[in-house]
Design an enzyme around this catalytic site. Structure first.
Site, PDB file in Angstrom:
ATOM      1  CG  ASP A 130      -2.142   1.129   0.851  1.00 12.26           C
ATOM      2  OD1 ASP A 130      -2.485   1.325  -0.179  1.00 12.26           O
ATOM      3  OD2 ASP A 130      -2.471   1.376   1.849  1.00 12.26           O
ATOM      4  CG  PHE A 132       1.351   7.975   2.514  1.00 15.18           C
ATOM      5  CD1 PHE A 132       0.081   8.160   2.994  1.00 15.18           C
ATOM      6  CD2 PHE A 132       2.287   8.755   2.814  1.00 15.18           C
ATOM      7  CE1 PHE A 132      -0.003   9.142   3.709  1.00 15.18           C
ATOM      8  CE2 PHE A 132       2.084   9.940   3.721  1.00 15.18           C
ATOM      9  CZ  PHE A 132       0.982  10.081   4.095  1.00 15.18           C
ATOM     10  CG  HIS A 137      -4.153  10.830   3.040  1.00 19.72           C
ATOM     11  ND1 HIS A 137      -4.920  10.680   4.322  1.00 19.72           N
ATOM     12  CD2 HIS A 137      -3.226   9.705   3.413  1.00 19.72           C
ATOM     13  CE1 HIS A 137      -4.922   9.956   4.961  1.00 19.72           C
ATOM     14  NE2 HIS A 137      -3.846   8.951   4.588  1.00 19.72           N
ATOM     15  CD  GLU A 203      -7.332   5.281   5.694  1.00 21.04           C
ATOM     16  OE1 GLU A 203      -6.762   6.073   5.001  1.00 21.04           O
ATOM     17  OE2 GLU A 203      -7.052   5.287   7.117  1.00 21.04           O
ATOM     18  CD  GLU A 205      -5.747   2.942   0.544  1.00 19.57           C
ATOM     19  OE1 GLU A 205      -4.938   2.318  -0.317  1.00 19.57           O
ATOM     20  OE2 GLU A 205      -5.392   3.066   1.525  1.00 19.57           O
TER      21      GLU A 205
END
Lengths: 469, 469
Positions: A130, A132, A137, A203, A205
Site C-alpha cells: 500500500d 501513500f 492526505h 480509507e 483508495e
C-alpha cells in the site's frame, strides 16, 4: 459515432461496451468460479466464449487462460493478449456483429444476469503493498498530528512511499468487516488490557493489479511500467486504533508538547519508546504512534498491517478502458531521480464517492467526493519504484494508492480528515459520526464520464460488525 | 532399541528414520516438482508411494495430496493426517517391513539419490511474518544503538513482536542473493543518491510452516496452536543498510547525543523526522532508523521489508520429529495476558551454526553457534498472537522467529552483534569481515542430537553477488 452493443445498456450504467471490466463469479449451478466481463446488467461468461472458439486471435486461440478460476494466467500473458481479448470482446458484443448476437443458444449460456451471480476475488494475490501517494492526505495528517509547520517530510517528495500489507485479509466487496481486538494501553506505565479497537475508519483508495511482473533482482523501467498494470479496482483499506480513550484530542497532545507521529500507515504499528530514560509503551495494535519531543525510538514493528481486512471492488477496469480519461499528473518538484522520471506522466480522471449507511437507516449519505487525479505519485512510478531494489512483482499482486484526498474540505478520503480527528462530527441524515460504528455500511463508487457513456467501477462495500468469539 | 531403516543411514546423517523431513524436488526427468521425504542419502518420492497404494490409512488412502507439486494440500489436512503419514512412512522404511524393502521395482522408482535432485520451495507461501523473539538479540541491539540502560522496551515482554514480510522474495537454499540498490542519503539535507546497499548481514533464524490456519475474524487458542504448526525450517533473513558511510560508528552517534533507533526489523524501514523544526530525511532503503533526542516522528513506512530475499532450507522437519527434543521455555515475567498463557510452554533444543565461506577460499569458518531454545516467546505463542486480532493464517504461511542469539559472545545470530556493529572484525582463516562482501557464501546448519541418531535440517545457504543491470 460511439461503439454500441446489441445488448441494451442503460446510459447511466457503469458497464457499456467501452468498459468491459474483468471479474470472477459463481452461480447456483457453478462450483468453481468463472471469469467474466461486465456488459450492462449481464456478465459475459468467458469460459463459454473460449469453449465456442470465439477467441480466435494469435495469442488467445486455444489458450485455457479463460478456463481458469482466476485471472492470474491471463495477467501473466501481458498487454498484447489483453488488447487482443478486448478487441475480440468489443467486436463480439457490438451491434453489428452476428457471431454472438444471432446465436441464441450461446447467448443463453454465456450471458448471465448480474442479479444471479456472486462475485469473488478475481485473482490470487501473492503480495499486497500500500502506497501513500496523495499529497493532500499526507498534508492533512501531518497538520492534524504534527501541526501546520512542515506537515510533509521532504523525502515524501523524493519517492513514492509505501508499506507492506497482508494478502490473506484482502476480501471482495460485500464481505463484513469484523471489529478487531488486541492489547491496549491506557497509560504509559500501566498493565496492558485486552479489548476492541476504536476509531474505525475507511480509507478511500484505488489499487492496481499487476501483470507480468519481474524476476527477483531485476527492475522494471518506469517508462515500461504501464505494460505491467492490467487494471484498477476501488479499494477500502479499513483502519482503526485503540488507546484513544485516554487522550482528549491531538491538540491536547500538542499543548502538552507531545506530538503524535501519525499517518494512516502507522495506525497498526508499534513503537517502543523510552522517554527521559524510562520506557514508554505503545501497543502494536491499532493505535497511532506517540512520540514526545524528547524520546528515542528503540524499535518499530508492524504487526500485522491488516487487522480489519482490505476490501476491493469485484470488477477490474483495464488500463486500456481508462485511456480516454488519462490526464496530466501534477508537476513534481523536486524532480525525481532518473529512475522515477517519466517521459509522459499520466493520472486518470476517475470521480470517487463515499457513502455511509448507518444500521437501520433506509438511505445512505454521501460523505466525500474525490478523484484519482489527485495523486502526486503516478501508478507507474509506484510500480517502478517497487522494483528498483530488485523486489519481484508477480501477476495478481495488488498495489494500493493510499488514501486519495482532494484539496477541498468535502474531498477528503477518510473520517480522520473529514472529522479532523473527531473534533467535528459528520451529520448523516439525522444521526452523526466521528468514526465508524458497528452496523455502518460504507459504500465506495468510482466512475469516468465519457461522451454519452460511463466507464465505471460499480461499488466497493463493507459493513462493520462487532468482534466474534 | 532404536527404530532402524533397511536403508543404510550414516550415524552422522541428519536424515534417519526418526526424522523424515518433507520437501519438494525436481530431477532431470521430472517437469513438475514432486513431494518427498529425506532418508539417509535418498529422497523417497511420495507420489510413487501414493500411486502404489501404500498410504492405506483412513485419512490418506485415495488422497491426491502427495500428487501435488506443493505441500499446501497436505498442510491443510492437519495433524491427524500428518501423524498417519509419519506412521505409514516409518513403517514402510523400517528394516522389518517387506512392502517397500523387498519390492525392487518400487525402490528403483521411489528412492532417488539426493545427489540427483534439485530441491525447490516445498509450499506456496501466502504470507510471511517475521517475529523478534530472542531476548539476547533484542538486548544486544538495544545496547549497541541505545546504550546499556533499558536496552529492551517493556512491551517487548508483553507480546511477541513481529513485522510483515514479503512472500515473493522467499527463496530456496542455494539461491544467489543479489546486493540491492536504492536511494541513499549521505547527510540530512543533501539530495538523495542512488547506489548499492552497505553492511549486508545474515540473520540466523528458524521459521514455522503453518498448517490448517484460521478464518478471518476467528482466533487460534494458544493451547491449540501446536496443531497449526506442521514443522520448522532454517531461515536466513538477509538484511543490510545504506547511509553508513557518513557516520563513523554508533558510539559517535551516542557521543553526539544522537541515538540510533535500531532493531533488525528496522533495517528496511523509513522514518520521516523533523528535528529542530527542519525535516531530516531518511531513505526507506536499507538503513537503520536514526533519531536525534529532539525529533518528532511524522511518519514511518516499510517498503519493502525484503530487498535481498529470505532463504529457507529445503527440508521441513515436522513438529512430531522434534518432540523428543522439546524443553522448557524460559519463565516469562511479567506473566503474559491470558490469551498468551500456555498450559505447557515448550521450546526445542536445536543446535544452530553459521559458517562463512569467502569467495576463493577453500574452507568455510564457523562464525557463531546458537540454539532455538534461546527463544523467549515460543513458536505457539507467536502463532496464537498472530491471530488474536482475527488475522487469518493459511496453510503454507511462514512465521519467522527473528534472529536467534544466545547469551554467550560466540552465540550471536548476526554480524551486527558479532562485530558489535563493525567495531571489531571477525577473522575467517586469513581474512576478516565486519559485514558480508560480494562472493561470501553463508551456510546455516541445524541439528538435534538424539541417542545414537540426529534429527537435522541439512543446510541453508546463499551467496552474496553484486547488483545486476
Amino acid at each position: 459515432m460511439a461503439l454500441k452493443s446489441f445488448i441494451h445498456v442503460h446510459p447511466d450504467s457503469h458497464f457499456p461496451i467501452q468498459n468491459l471490466p474483468y471479474g470472477a463469479f459463481k452461480t447456483h449451478s457453478t462450483t468453481l468460479p468463472r471469469l467474466g466481463v461486465a456488459i450492462g446488467d449481464y456478465v459475459l461468461d468467458l469460459s463459454e466464449i473460449a469453449k465456442s472458439g470465439l477467441f480466435n486471435g494469435l495469442l488467445l486461440a486455444g489458450s485455457d487462460c479463460f478456463l481458469q478460476p482466476t485471472l492470474n494466467k491471463f495477467l501473466a500473458m501481458g498487454r498484447p493478449a489483453w488488447k487482443e481479448a478486448r478487441d475480440t470482446l468489443q467486436k463480439l458484443l457490438s451491434s453489428t456483429e452476428p457471431a454472438l448476437r444471432d446465436n441464441m443458444e450461446l447467448r443463453q449460456k454465456a450471458l448471465v444476469p448480474m442479479s444471479e451471480v456472486e462475485m469473488v476475488l478475481p485473482m490470487e494475490i501473492g503480495d499486497y503493498t500500500d502506497f501513500f501517494s496523495s499529497m493532500h492526505h499526507a498534508k492533512n495528517c501531518g497538520t492534524i498530528f504534527v501541526g501546520p509547520k512542515n506537515p510533509i517530510a521532504p523525502n515524501w517528495f523524493r519517492l513514492p512511499i509505501a508499506y507492506h500489507g497482508r494478502a490473506s485479509s484482502v476480501v471482495i466487496s460485500g464481505t463484513d468487516i469484523i471489529r478487531p481486538r488486541g492489547q491496549g494501553h491506557p497509560t504509559g506505565d500501566s498493565t496492558p488490557y485486552f479489548g476492541p479497537s476504536l476509531k474505525l475508519d475507511f480509507e478511500l483508495e484505488m489499487a492496481t493489479i499487476v501483470g507480468p511482473g519481474n524476476e527477483l533482482g531485476k527492475t522494471i523501467d518506469v517508462n515500461e511500467a504501464a505494460d505491467h498494470i492490467f487494471g484498477v479496482v476501488l479499494m477500502n483499506d479499513w483502519s482503526g486504533m485503540t488507546m484513544f480513550s485516554c487522550f482528549t484530542s491531538s491538540s491536547s497532545f500538542l499543548s502538552n508538547k507531545i506530538s503524535i507521529a501519525y499517518l494512516k500507515e502507522t495506525r497498526f504499528w508499534q513503537l517502543e519508546i523510552f522517554r527521559h530514560g524510562n520506557m514508554f509503551l505503545l501497543d502494536p495494535f491499532l493505535e497511532r504512534v506517540l512520540v514526545s519531543t524528547s524520546v528515542v525510538i528503540v524499535g518499530i514493528y508492524i504487526f500485522p498491517p491488516h487487522l480489519l481486512g482490505t476490501t476491493i471492488s469485484p470488477w477490474i477496469v483495464t488500463l486500456d478502458a481508462l485511456q480516454p480519461f488519462a490526464c496530466d499528473a501534477p508537476k513534481q518538484d523536486p524532480p525525481p531521480l532518473p529512475y522515477l522520471a517519466e517521459k509522459i506522466s499520466k493520472n486518470y480522471d476517475i470521480a470517487l464517492e463515499v457513502q455511509i449507511k448507518p444500521s437501520g437507516q433506509k438511505d445512505s449519505s454521501v460523505v466525500t467526493r474525490s478523484n484519482l487525479k489527485n495523486l502526486y505519485w503516478t501508478l507507474t512510478q509506484q510500480l517502478a519504484h517497487h522494483t528498483i531494489n530488485g523486489c519481484n512483482l508477480r501477476p495478481g499482486d495488488l498495489l494500493g494508492t493510499g488514501t486519495i484526498s482532494g484539496p477541498e474540505p468535502d474531498s477528503l478520503g477518510c473520517l480522520l480528515e473529514l472529522t479532523w480527528n473527531g473534533q467535528k462530527a459528520l451529520s448523516l441524515n439525522g444521526t452523526t459520526r466521528k468514526f465508524l460504528e458497528d452496523g455502518d455500511e460504507v459504500i465506495f463508487t468510482g466512475c469516468c464520464k465519457g461522451d454519452g457513456y460511463n466507464v465505471g467501477f460499480g461499488t466497493c462495500t463493507g459493513k462493520v460488525v462487532p468482534p466474534r468469539d
